[in-house]
Design a protein around this motif. Structure first.
Motif, PDB file in Angstrom:
ATOM      1  N   LEU A 119      45.271  47.900  39.912  1.00 16.27           N
ATOM      2  CA  LEU A 119      43.896  48.256  39.775  1.00 16.27           C
ATOM      3  C   LEU A 119      43.834  49.532  40.584  1.00 16.27           C
ATOM      4  O   LEU A 119      42.803  50.366  40.217  1.00 16.27           O
ATOM      5  CB  LEU A 119      43.472  47.135  40.712  1.00 16.27           C
ATOM      6  N   VAL A 178      33.694  46.943  40.633  1.00  9.84           N
ATOM      7  CA  VAL A 178      34.844  46.505  41.235  1.00  9.84           C
ATOM      8  C   VAL A 178      34.289  45.477  42.340  1.00  9.84           C
ATOM      9  O   VAL A 178      33.619  45.786  43.189  1.00  9.84           O
ATOM     10  CB  VAL A 178      35.675  47.355  41.889  1.00  9.84           C
ATOM     11  N   THR A 179      34.844  43.978  42.180  1.00  8.74           N
ATOM     12  CA  THR A 179      34.155  42.834  42.885  1.00  8.74           C
ATOM     13  C   THR A 179      34.865  42.868  44.345  1.00  8.74           C
ATOM     14  O   THR A 179      35.560  43.481  44.636  1.00  8.74           O
ATOM     15  CB  THR A 179      34.181  41.710  42.289  1.00  8.74           C
ATOM     16  N   THR A 199      29.583  53.032  46.606  1.00  8.58           N
ATOM     17  CA  THR A 199      29.927  51.657  47.098  1.00  8.58           C
ATOM     18  C   THR A 199      29.325  51.103  48.405  1.00  8.58           C
ATOM     19  O   THR A 199      28.401  51.783  48.876  1.00  8.58           O
ATOM     20  CB  THR A 199      31.538  51.951  47.678  1.00  8.58           C
ATOM     21  N   THR A 209      38.105  40.509  41.153  1.00  7.30           N
ATOM     22  CA  THR A 209      39.199  40.588  42.151  1.00  7.30           C
ATOM     23  C   THR A 209      39.361  39.414  42.761  1.00  7.30           C
ATOM     24  O   THR A 209      40.224  39.261  43.815  1.00  7.30           O
ATOM     25  CB  THR A 209      39.142  41.828  43.000  1.00  7.30           C
ATOM     26  N   GLY A 239      31.654  49.791  43.800  1.00 12.46           N
ATOM     27  CA  GLY A 239      32.411  48.631  44.469  1.00 12.46           C
ATOM     28  C   GLY A 239      31.978  48.221  45.466  1.00 12.46           C
ATOM     29  O   GLY A 239      31.048  48.914  46.168  1.00 12.46           O
ATOM     30  N   ILE A 262      38.381  51.315  45.996  1.00 14.08           N
ATOM     31  CA  ILE A 262      38.083  52.548  45.633  1.00 14.08           C
ATOM     32  C   ILE A 262      38.601  53.677  46.666  1.00 14.08           C
ATOM     33  O   ILE A 262      39.078  54.608  46.400  1.00 14.08           O
ATOM     34  CB  ILE A 262      36.343  52.875  45.332  1.00 14.08           C
ATOM     35  N   GLY A 290      36.049  45.924  46.713  1.00 11.20           N
ATOM     36  CA  GLY A 290      35.930  46.899  45.692  1.00 11.20           C
ATOM     37  C   GLY A 290      35.767  48.205  46.309  1.00 11.20           C
ATOM     38  O   GLY A 290      36.313  49.272  46.020  1.00 11.20           O
ATOM     39  N   HIS A 291      34.875  48.318  47.199  1.00  7.46           N
ATOM     40  CA  HIS A 291      34.613  49.454  48.086  1.00  7.46           C
ATOM     41  C   HIS A 291      35.762  50.006  48.701  1.00  7.46           C
ATOM     42  O   HIS A 291      36.283  51.171  48.872  1.00  7.46           O
ATOM     43  CB  HIS A 291      33.417  48.848  49.298  1.00  7.46           C
ATOM     44  N   ILE A 347      41.410  52.610  38.929  1.00  2.00           N
ATOM     45  CA  ILE A 347      40.372  53.179  39.654  1.00  2.00           C
ATOM     46  C   ILE A 347      40.296  54.684  39.570  1.00  2.00           C
ATOM     47  O   ILE A 347      39.524  55.424  39.454  1.00  2.00           O
ATOM     48  CB  ILE A 347      40.262  52.567  41.209  1.00  2.00           C
ATOM     49  N   TRP A 365      31.568  50.885  35.546  1.00  2.00           N
ATOM     50  CA  TRP A 365      32.513  50.007  36.161  1.00  2.00           C
ATOM     51  C   TRP A 365      31.879  49.194  37.473  1.00  2.00           C
ATOM     52  O   TRP A 365      31.443  50.152  38.182  1.00  2.00           O
ATOM     53  CB  TRP A 365      33.698  50.618  36.143  1.00  2.00           C
TER      54      TRP A 365
END
Length: 235
Positions: A78, A61-62, A177, A8, A94, A102, A98-99, A82, A59
């Motif tokens: 996105l 998520v950056t 996360t 991301t 994440g 989510i 990402g955290h 998720i 998975w």
């Protein structure tokens, strides 16, 4: 294990081009301990999304300088992805953006940090310890001004640090996360602080520079991430 990395990071500056891309950072962090894992990076911020979601075992998520509240068309896509992943109960991790993504995708809220920027090395406390996390306290690199302000349904806070009450959460054993950046190296965060020095408050930069001798326990936290993926896969 086959891991999809949803990249991301929207930073295309000359500074960012000097360093590995985020997908490569995550592979470097995890593959040194799990060389048999395979990774596929999807640059979701450029509209690149997986066509076959079922082929992945887990998975990531950056992080990103973008906000989850930005109007970019890739962000709603996105969030929808998720939500679909969470329903499969496959492990979903994440970090930073990402955290937050989510949390937002699953019904939580994200807002501005009332204490301002968190930048540099921060001491993180484990407020609860799921099966994949043994550490009680450790250091991570942080770089954020937004944070999760309301948890999604069924989420439990498992990490916190000064100025960030929701430093990380879990949902069951399939969502994990952190608000911070276990993929960032010491070299990168030190250079990032100097890159931001002209655009962030002087006291933020001074505090960030002073924190650098504390470094970060990236190896310790990578063990947590690996155990999370493997624990969930065996469940």
């Amino acid at each position: 294990m086959r891991i999809a990395i949803l990249m991301t990071n929207t930073d295309e500056s000359d500074f960012s081009q000097q360093y590995p891309k985020d997908g490569e950072k995550w592979q470097a962090l995890l593959s040194q301990k799990r060389p048999d894992w395979t990774f596929k990076v999807y640059s979701v911020k450029d509209g690149e999304f997986p066509k076959n979601e079922s082929k992945y075992d887990g998975w990531i998520v950056t992080g990103s300088p973008a906000s989850v509240h930005d109007k970019a068309p890739w962000i709603p896509r996105l969030l929808e992805l998720i939500a679909r992943i969470e329903k499969t109960k496959k492990p979903l991790f994440g970090a930073c953006f990402g955290h937050q993504a989510i949390a937002l995708a699953l019904g939580g809220k994200v807002g501005h940090n009332p204490d301002g920027w968190v930048l540099g090395s921060v001491e993180v406390e484990a407020t609860a310890r799921p099966a994949w996390m043994e550490a009680r306290r450790f250091w991570q690199y942080g770089a954020h001004i937004e944070q999760v302000t309301k948890l999604p349904k069924d989420a439990e806070i498992i990490l916190r640090h000064d100025g960030c009450p929701v430093g990380g959460f879990r949902i069951g054993s399939h969502v994990f996360t952190t608000q911070n950046h276990p993929e960032m190296t010491h070299e990168f965060i030190a250079a990032l602080i100097e890159e931001l020095a002209h655009s962030k408050p002087a006291d933020v930069i001074e505090k960030a520079r002073a924190s650098l001798p504390m470094s970060a326990d990236n190896g310790l936290f990578s063990d947590c991430i690996i155990q999370f993926f493997e624990h969930d896969r065996a469940a």
